[in-house]
Design a protein around this motif. Sequence first.
Motif, PDB file in Angstrom:
ATOM      1  N   ASP A  90       0.822  -1.210   0.000  1.00 53.95           N
ATOM      2  CA  ASP A  90       0.000   0.000   0.000  1.00 53.95           C
ATOM      3  C   ASP A  90       0.855   1.257   0.000  1.00 53.95           C
ATOM      4  O   ASP A  90       0.527   2.256   0.648  1.00 53.95           O
ATOM      5  CB  ASP A  90      -0.925   0.028   1.226  1.00 53.95           C
ATOM      6  CG  ASP A  90      -1.856  -1.167   1.231  1.00 53.95           C
ATOM      7  OD1 ASP A  90      -2.230  -1.631   0.150  1.00 53.95           O
ATOM      8  OD2 ASP A  90      -2.200  -1.637   2.328  1.00 53.95           O
ATOM      9  N   CYS A  91       1.926   1.190  -0.752  1.00 57.12           N
ATOM     10  CA  CYS A  91       2.939   2.232  -0.610  1.00 57.12           C
ATOM     11  C   CYS A  91       2.614   3.511  -1.368  1.00 57.12           C
ATOM     12  O   CYS A  91       1.805   3.518  -2.289  1.00 57.12           O
ATOM     13  CB  CYS A  91       4.309   1.712  -1.043  1.00 57.12           C
ATOM     14  SG  CYS A  91       4.789   2.095  -2.715  1.00 57.12           S
ATOM     15  N   CYS A  92       3.237   4.561  -0.923  1.00 61.79           N
ATOM     16  CA  CYS A  92       3.447   5.778  -1.682  1.00 61.79           C
ATOM     17  C   CYS A  92       2.214   6.683  -1.829  1.00 61.79           C
ATOM     18  O   CYS A  92       2.294   7.737  -2.458  1.00 61.79           O
ATOM     19  CB  CYS A  92       3.995   5.472  -3.073  1.00 61.79           C
ATOM     20  SG  CYS A  92       5.373   4.313  -3.054  1.00 61.79           S
ATOM     21  N   CYS A  99       7.839   3.613  -6.435  1.00 57.61           N
ATOM     22  CA  CYS A  99       8.250   2.288  -5.983  1.00 57.61           C
ATOM     23  C   CYS A  99       8.730   1.368  -7.095  1.00 57.61           C
ATOM     24  O   CYS A  99       8.700   0.154  -6.952  1.00 57.61           O
ATOM     25  CB  CYS A  99       7.115   1.636  -5.196  1.00 57.61           C
ATOM     26  SG  CYS A  99       5.580   1.486  -6.121  1.00 57.61           S
TER      27      CYS A  99
ATOM     28  N   ARG B  27       3.283   3.917   3.610  1.00 61.72           N
ATOM     29  CA  ARG B  27       1.888   4.156   3.214  1.00 61.72           C
ATOM     30  C   ARG B  27       1.587   5.632   3.082  1.00 61.72           C
ATOM     31  O   ARG B  27       0.811   6.054   2.229  1.00 61.72           O
ATOM     32  CB  ARG B  27       0.949   3.620   4.292  1.00 61.72           C
ATOM     33  CG  ARG B  27       0.570   2.182   4.163  1.00 61.72           C
ATOM     34  CD  ARG B  27      -0.568   1.858   5.124  1.00 61.72           C
ATOM     35  NE  ARG B  27      -1.839   1.970   4.454  1.00 61.72           N
ATOM     36  CZ  ARG B  27      -2.748   1.006   4.404  1.00 61.72           C
ATOM     37  NH1 ARG B  27      -2.506  -0.139   5.003  1.00 61.72           N
ATOM     38  NH2 ARG B  27      -3.867   1.166   3.760  1.00 61.72           N
ATOM     39  N   ASP B 102       4.978  -8.999  -6.394  1.00 58.09           N
ATOM     40  CA  ASP B 102       3.616  -8.486  -6.560  1.00 58.09           C
ATOM     41  C   ASP B 102       3.539  -7.042  -6.072  1.00 58.09           C
ATOM     42  O   ASP B 102       3.658  -6.758  -4.896  1.00 58.09           O
ATOM     43  CB  ASP B 102       2.659  -9.359  -5.748  1.00 58.09           C
ATOM     44  CG  ASP B 102       1.235  -8.830  -5.806  1.00 58.09           C
ATOM     45  OD1 ASP B 102       0.971  -7.935  -6.621  1.00 58.09           O
ATOM     46  OD2 ASP B 102       0.403  -9.329  -5.036  1.00 58.09           O
ATOM     47  N   MET B 103       3.357  -6.122  -7.018  1.00 61.73           N
ATOM     48  CA  MET B 103       3.313  -4.708  -6.668  1.00 61.73           C
ATOM     49  C   MET B 103       1.913  -4.116  -6.834  1.00 61.73           C
ATOM     50  O   MET B 103       1.753  -2.903  -6.887  1.00 61.73           O
ATOM     51  CB  MET B 103       4.303  -3.921  -7.555  1.00 61.73           C
ATOM     52  CG  MET B 103       5.767  -4.183  -7.264  1.00 61.73           C
ATOM     53  SD  MET B 103       6.385  -3.199  -5.888  1.00 61.73           S
ATOM     54  CE  MET B 103       5.631  -3.899  -4.469  1.00 61.73           C
ATOM     55  N   SER B 105      -0.528  -3.798  -4.835  1.00 62.93           N
ATOM     56  CA  SER B 105      -1.012  -2.945  -3.739  1.00 62.93           C
ATOM     57  C   SER B 105      -0.433  -1.543  -3.833  1.00 62.93           C
ATOM     58  O   SER B 105      -0.931  -0.605  -3.217  1.00 62.93           O
ATOM     59  CB  SER B 105      -0.654  -3.559  -2.392  1.00 62.93           C
ATOM     60  OG  SER B 105       0.708  -3.315  -2.077  1.00 62.93           O
ATOM     61  N   CYS B 106       0.635  -1.400  -4.608  1.00 63.73           N
ATOM     62  CA  CYS B 106       1.201  -0.064  -4.810  1.00 63.73           C
ATOM     63  C   CYS B 106       0.369   0.698  -5.825  1.00 63.73           C
ATOM     64  O   CYS B 106       0.047   1.858  -5.641  1.00 63.73           O
ATOM     65  CB  CYS B 106       2.647  -0.171  -5.285  1.00 63.73           C
ATOM     66  SG  CYS B 106       3.365   1.408  -5.751  1.00 63.73           S
ATOM     67  N   SER B 109      -4.230   0.800  -4.218  1.00 60.24           N
ATOM     68  CA  SER B 109      -4.401   0.462  -2.804  1.00 60.24           C
ATOM     69  C   SER B 109      -5.869   0.375  -2.427  1.00 60.24           C
ATOM     70  O   SER B 109      -6.689   1.158  -2.906  1.00 60.24           O
ATOM     71  CB  SER B 109      -3.729   1.533  -1.963  1.00 60.24           C
ATOM     72  OG  SER B 109      -4.291   1.551  -0.682  1.00 60.24           O
TER      73      SER B 109
END
Lengths: 117, 117
Positions: A90-92, A99, B27, B102-103, B105-106, B109
């Motif tokens: 859940d970044c950025c 990312c 986050r 696995d990105m 969630s970036c 979100s």
Amino acid sequence: MKHSQAVESLAALAQETRLAIFRRLVRAGPEGESAGSIAAALDIPSPTLSFHLKALEAAGLVDQRRESRNVIYGARYGRMRSLLAYLMKDCCAGHPEICNIDMESCRESPARTSACG
Amino acid sequence: MKHSQAVESLAALAQETRLAIFRRLVRAGPEGESAGSIAAALDIPSPTLSFHLKALEAAGLVDQRRESRNVIYGARYGRMRSLLAYLMKDCCAGHPEICNIDMESCRESPARTSACG
DNA sequence: CGTATATTTCCATTATTATGGAAATATGAA
DNA sequence: TTCATATTTCCATAATAATGGAAATATACG
């Protein structure tokens, strides 16, 4: 991945010798490498190596199999992927460009003659 | 990234409270979050929080800026990317499919209403 | 069986880290 | 300047981790 597992994995990697061992196994690929070979390459006394390999194994980052007199260790890539994903989760806050990890060295290593796949 | 820097960063993250703080800042995005807000959200006494933020900062994983009475902390994404790339460097011995992180969630979100960018 | 090789366990020593109360410092408001 | 809020530093206590020699265990081979 659970928080406690992530801490455990990070703690296992947060040590000079163990990080060197793990990265070596990451490079080695699915074939892995024997304890003795690692010890020789990194110049680590065998009790010390055994201690660190046990820590990496307890953290779920490597696995082992016996082949004759040798014990072969290998990176558990699934666990590594989960750990990295957990760090980025859940970044950025809506800036996905932040990312983008450089994975070129995976697809085309200087140690290999050509791209793999 | 140098080996010693990687160990330093991993050691900073290898602690339950610090990992929670860092992920919260990851986050939070570029805006960051104040020390007091973090302390309240995670229910950490301020001396303990200060100790851990200092460790994260010394490791290069977060930075700080003052805004009036508050000190705002934020994740240093560049450092995080370097660390992850260092772990995967030259990985997998010719099996690049092993290292696909696995990105999702970036990029999208659950905390946000739609894809970003 | 006896010997060589590979790896692990045992253990004592040494070093590092986490915790949070009390006090100090910094900023802003009245 | 006086007071309130935010954060950090100081410090004592408690807990955990790293190192490597010596000895134990496991496997293979003649």
